[in-house]
Design an enzyme around this catalytic site. Structure first.
Site, PDB file in Angstrom:
ATOM      1  N   GLY A   1       0.817  -1.203   0.000  1.00  0.00           N
ATOM      2  CA  GLY A   1       0.000   0.000   0.000  1.00  0.00           C
ATOM      3  C   GLY A   1       0.849   1.250   0.000  1.00  0.00           C
ATOM      4  O   GLY A   1       2.080   1.205   0.044  1.00  0.00           O
TER       5      GLY A   1
ATOM      6  N   GLY B   1       0.739   5.599   1.321  1.00  0.00           N
ATOM      7  CA  GLY B   1       0.075   6.666   2.046  1.00  0.00           C
ATOM      8  C   GLY B   1       0.835   7.957   1.914  1.00  0.00           C
ATOM      9  O   GLY B   1       1.706   8.119   1.053  1.00  0.00           O
TER      10      GLY B   1
ATOM     11  N   LYS C   1       8.595   0.034   5.190  1.00  0.00           N
ATOM     12  CA  LYS C   1       8.042   1.333   4.800  1.00  0.00           C
ATOM     13  C   LYS C   1       9.189   2.154   4.239  1.00  0.00           C
ATOM     14  O   LYS C   1      10.133   2.518   4.960  1.00  0.00           O
ATOM     15  CB  LYS C   1       7.385   2.044   5.978  1.00  0.00           C
ATOM     16  CG  LYS C   1       6.956   3.465   5.633  1.00  0.00           C
ATOM     17  CD  LYS C   1       5.986   4.063   6.632  1.00  0.00           C
ATOM     18  CE  LYS C   1       4.575   3.607   6.354  1.00  0.00           C
ATOM     19  NZ  LYS C   1       3.564   4.373   7.131  1.00  0.00           N
TER      20      LYS C   1
ATOM     21  N   ASP D   1       0.621   9.641  15.159  1.00  0.00           N
ATOM     22  CA  ASP D   1      -0.273   9.346  14.046  1.00  0.00           C
ATOM     23  C   ASP D   1      -1.085   8.081  14.338  1.00  0.00           C
ATOM     24  O   ASP D   1      -1.249   7.214  13.485  1.00  0.00           O
ATOM     25  CB  ASP D   1       0.526   9.181  12.748  1.00  0.00           C
ATOM     26  CG  ASP D   1      -0.363   9.305  11.500  1.00  0.00           C
ATOM     27  OD1 ASP D   1      -1.479   9.848  11.622  1.00  0.00           O
ATOM     28  OD2 ASP D   1       0.066   8.854  10.428  1.00  0.00           O
TER      29      ASP D   1
END
Length: 915
Positions: A22, A24, A43, A137
């Site tokens: 994914g 972001g 990440k 976050d």
């Protein structure tokens, strides 16, 4: 997992990339394999986060901190590095969907699964914060639902990204879940607690606590409005209210949160638990200083312009039928208490009149704690202004007309304390702090006013420092200085000022015998109040007091320049610091006009709409009611009990009516010094036998929910639901308690109350309910003028005459647990020989809890201590709620932007306009 895309790297460091997971705002996430064959999540942060070598090193240092986090309930961080100057973080791979995906596709989390999710994720925060890391976050997409339970991911990344301004291109975090302080560039563990609560709201309801929309819209809601917790289960809602407090200091820590969650998970919520409200600290200091008597002259209406009972008043017709007693009965007492009031002795009681509860009628819309910009009821609807803004408007201009049956107390900020005065003075005077002028629970939040922030405590809470905002001016354009606030505080202590409070007099470490700026002009007070420069004021107290911010919201801190002070005549010529100025003052009328030197840039709380205000006092009730109904007045007295049926029968009038729950409570004190009430189970039998439904009818609050706790829902904090309180009483349980206390056949008891129709009806209801279990109650009806000092408030009289049951009424100075409990629950406040508010609570452990709460600077810990006080009182069965108090208010036909203030129990004059 999806196949790799063109341009995706085949590897990062020593990790082979096998798929794309994914993307972001921070970067792309890949599935990878370590050299040992373990699956990992990688990440790779966007190239824009890569700066020069110094910035990359700073990023790595911050991100490495995340590796210290304990592994339980989190996805552990395995490695932090850079590739081609592009930072990356390698973490444990969790094979499961995110909470965001689960709720979006499967619906909200329900039942035990929701509580397990809450406990597990809160425990993860404990681990994260314990390692010195702030997540920054926390959100549903950062909670993964793995096969072995929920895991929190991405902790520390936001902090790493925020390590320098050059490494971020915008707000770090996800706005819908960010705490208010994060929009100002600040973040702390309390910010994660706020975001956790928002995530739990989403998990439980499928909706964000503050809704969705453009960034400015969401920011506005988070900064100013209440969250929507209408669909959150009852056992979680109080904790989420606390965690979503606008003030970070009021939120629990992660450790406290876990303890509260475990406690909530093991305690089933009461069927009629009142709606929760945000935690907020409390105002009375150690020793319990109290304001002047708030009972008006012997029950004369002392409420706000609508005559309601609010903020500690004992007046206000509140829809009742009892006529006010003669004014002379207590006027001397009000003048003497200023100088002679013992520490903690107050005369605040409930109004002597009944009220009609109408808010929750089945055929009318109910509120969910929203505010002005929430999904509000229609502009003209019954109850529209209780928790929302009715007829919302930003239109400026016109004159707002107020008619009040109360007499004008004073326009001098240093010589007032009645709720209608405190409601009015904020128009032309600014204190160091104030209660936020918004509807619903958020209106109990204390915010800075003249001060640029809430007070900074030191010396364990004995010293409090405030700094004035820059650019403050009076109506003549001269600057507002710290020394003016000091002079205002000292002048208010003059013994001839009969109306103001005694809070600051008793708190400040002033010289012995000090009598104010006029009578003690040569006495040095710098040890108590110091102004080292034009903008700084320092208060030093006799003892630590954790919620001094609540005290300095009183009008005693409205600045007064010594050179403009005309003493007793100052009320006619107050130098305005607020958006309005006094244009004229007579014995019964105040006219306000705009203050041209007030600046909105220095005042984030006020948005003045009318061009002027006309406030008339001492208006005959029938005349005030007529003017309010026909539209020639915008705010007026509460509706008298006899007029309620006619008003409700008129749809047009009913659409303009509101019935807010106030802070007032009708109480039954059970005296443990009178046998057999010296036995706990005999006291418990009385509590269990009370028919609360009959009592609310007797007091005239017909459709109100029966009390489930000592403190009403409008008092901030977590409420303790007393298991011995039952709507219709529990005679069977009461008889069992009588057996345990050695009185299986019952006993005789005496009950004393004031000579008022509602109290007489309530006494008969108590008598009837107790008779069903064998307790034979004889009633003593006492004239109002002698009840408090000679009988119902005299411990000696009660003991001498064997009176074990005493009718009481109470309302705090403002809505928080300390203000409510400190005088009714502290045994050291009992004056054996003369008037006492507390005549039944003599428990040393409760005294100790009160002392701890007054000193505790941590808001969550303090709230828990007050909750323990309330639970202890319920366990002791010495002070019992019989009814919550509710007035019926009517909005004027032309009134706009109207909402009820939870502090004053009346329409908030500061936010109103005219259509």
């Amino acid at each position: 997992m999806r196949p790799l895309r063109p341009g995706d790297p085949p590897s990062v460091g020593s990790y082979e990339i096998t798929g794309f997971l994914g993307e972001g705002g921070q970067g792309s996430v890949y599935l990878g394999v370590s050299p040992s064959g373990e699956r990992v999540a990688i990440k790779l942060l966007h190239a824009r986060f890569a700066g020069d070598a110094t910035e990359v090193r700073r990023f790595r240092r911050e991100a490495e901190a995340a590796r210290r986090v304990a592994e339980f309930c989190t996805a552990r961080v395995l490695e932090v590095g850079t590739v081609h100057d592009q930072p990356y973080i390698v973490g444990e791979y969790v094979d499961g969907p995110s909470l965001q995906h689960h709720v979006t596709t499967e619906g909200p989390v329900r039942g035990p699964a929701l509580m397990r999710l809450a406990v597990t994720t809160a425990t993860a925060l404990v681990a994260i914060h314990g390692a010195g890391v702030v997540h920054r976050d926390f959100k549903p997409s950062n909670v993964l639902l793995g096969p072995d339970g929920p895991r929190v991911i991405d902790f520390g990344i936001a902090r790493a990204l925020d390590a320098s301004h050059s490494m971020t291109t915008g707000i770090v975090g996800t706005p819908a879940f960010m705490a208010p302080e994060q929009f100002l560039g600040e973040a702390a563990p309390a910010s994660d607690v706020f975001a956790w609560a928002g995530t739990m709201v989403f998990a439980a309801t499928g909706r964000a606590a503050f809704g969705v929309g453009a960034l400015p819209v969401v920011m506005h809601r988070i900064l100013n409005l209440d969250p929507d917790l209408s669909k959150v289960p009852g056992e979680l809602a109080p904790l989420l209210w606390a965690c979503l407090s606008k003030d970070a200091r009021r939120r629990p820590t992660a450790e406290q949160l876990v303890r509260d969650l475990i406690r909530a998970g093991t305690t089933a919520p009461a069927a009629q638990t009142p709606p929760p409200v945000p935690l907020r600290p409390s105002p009375h200091p150690a020793g319990g200083p109290a304001g002047r008597p708030r009972e008006g002259p012997a029950g004369h209406p002392a409420g706000g312009p609508a005559g309601g009972t609010a903020g500690g008043t004992a007046g206000g017709t509140a829809g009742g039928t009892e006529p006010p007693p003669p004014v002379a009965a207590t006027t001397p007492l009000r003048r003497v208490r200023k100088a002679l009031i013992p520490i903690g002795a107050a005369v605040t009681t409930l109004a002597v009149t009944a009220a009609i509860w109408l808010v929750r009628q089945a055929d009318q819309p109910g509120g969910t704690g929203g505010t002005a910009a929430s999904a509000a009821p229609s502009p003209a609807a019954f109850g529209a202004a209780v928790e929302n803004v009715a007829n919302p408007s930003t239109k400026t201009g016109g004159t707002l007309r107020v008619v009040s049956a109360s007499t004008l107390e004073s326009t001098d900020p240093g010589n007032m304390y009645a709720p209608h005065s405190l409601n009015m003075v904020r128009l032309y005077g600014r204190s160091l702090t104030m209660f936020k002028p918004v509807p619903g629970a958020a209106g109990t939040q204390i915010v800075p006013d003249l001060a640029e922030s809430l007070g900074v405590p030191s010396d364990g809470g004995k010293t409090w420092t405030y700094k004035l905002r820059d650019g403050l001016k009076y109506q003549d354009g001269s600057p507002i200085l710290a020394k003016d606030v000091k002079h205002a505080v000292l002048r208010s202590m003059d013994p001839d000022f009969a109306n103001g409070s005694a809070h600051l007099d008793l708190l400040l470490d002033l010289p012995t015998g000090y009598q104010g700026a006029y009578k003690s002009p040569r006495v040095s007070t710098d040890a108590a109040v110091e102004t080292p420069d034009d903008r700084t004021i320092i208060f030093r107290l006799k003892a630590p007091y954790s919620t001094f911010d609540q005290v300095v919201q009183l009008p005693e801190t409205v600045p007064v320049p010594a050179t403009k002070d005309t003493g007793a005549r100052y009320g006619k010529s107050v130098l305005a610091s607020g958006p309005y100025r006094l244009e004229s003052v007579t014995d019964n009328k105040v006219v306000l006009a705009r203050n041209e030197h007030w600046s909105a840039a220095t005042d984030p709380n006020r948005r003045p709409l009318p061009d002027s205000y006309e406030l008339e006092y001492g208006v005959p009730p029938e005349d005030a009611d007529r003017r309010l109904r026909d539209g020639t007045a915008d705010v007026g007295p509460s509706v008298a009990g006899d007029d309620v049926p006619g008003l409700l029968a008129d749809p047009a009038l009913k659409a303009r009516a509101d019935a807010p729950v106030t802070t007032g409570v009708r109480l039954l004190a059970i005296n443990p010094e009178i046998p057999p009430f010296d036995r706990p189970d005999c006291r418990r039998a009385v509590v269990q036998a009370l028919d609360l439904s009959a009592l609310r009818l007797a007091y005239g609050v017909g459709q109100a929910p029966v009390p489930t706790s000592l403190l009403p829902p409008t008092i901030s904090g977590r409420r303790h639901a007393d298991p011995d309180l039952h709507p219709e009483g529990d005679p069977r349980a009461a008889r069992q308690s009588l057996v345990r206390c050695g009185q299986p056949n019952g006993f005789k008891a005496k009950y004393v109350h004031r000579d008022l129709p509602a109290e007489a009806r309530a006494a008969e209801a108590v008598q009837k309910a107790l008779a069903e279990v064998g307790i034979d109650v004889s009633l003593e009806r006492v004239p109002i003028a002698e009840f408090h000092e000679k009988k119902g408030g005299s411990p000696d009289y009660l003991k001498e005459h064997g009176t074990g049951l005493i009718a009481k009424g109470w309302s705090p100075d403002w809505p928080d647990p300390e203000s409510f409990l400190s005088l009714v629950a502290d045994s050291r406040q009992i004056n054996e020989e003369s008037y006492s508010i507390n005549v039944s609570v003599r428990v040393r452990s409760i005294d100790d809890l009160i002392d701890q709460a007054r000193k505790e600077l941590n808001g969550s810990e303090r709230a828990e201590l007050w909750s323990r006080v309330e639970r202890s009182l319920a366990d002791e069965h010495v002070l019992v709620p019989m009814a919550w108090q509710v007035p019926l208010l009517l909005r004027g036909r032309n009134a706009a932007n109207v909402h009820v203030s939870p502090v004053y129990g009346d329409y908030d004059l500061l936010t109103m306009g005219v259509s």
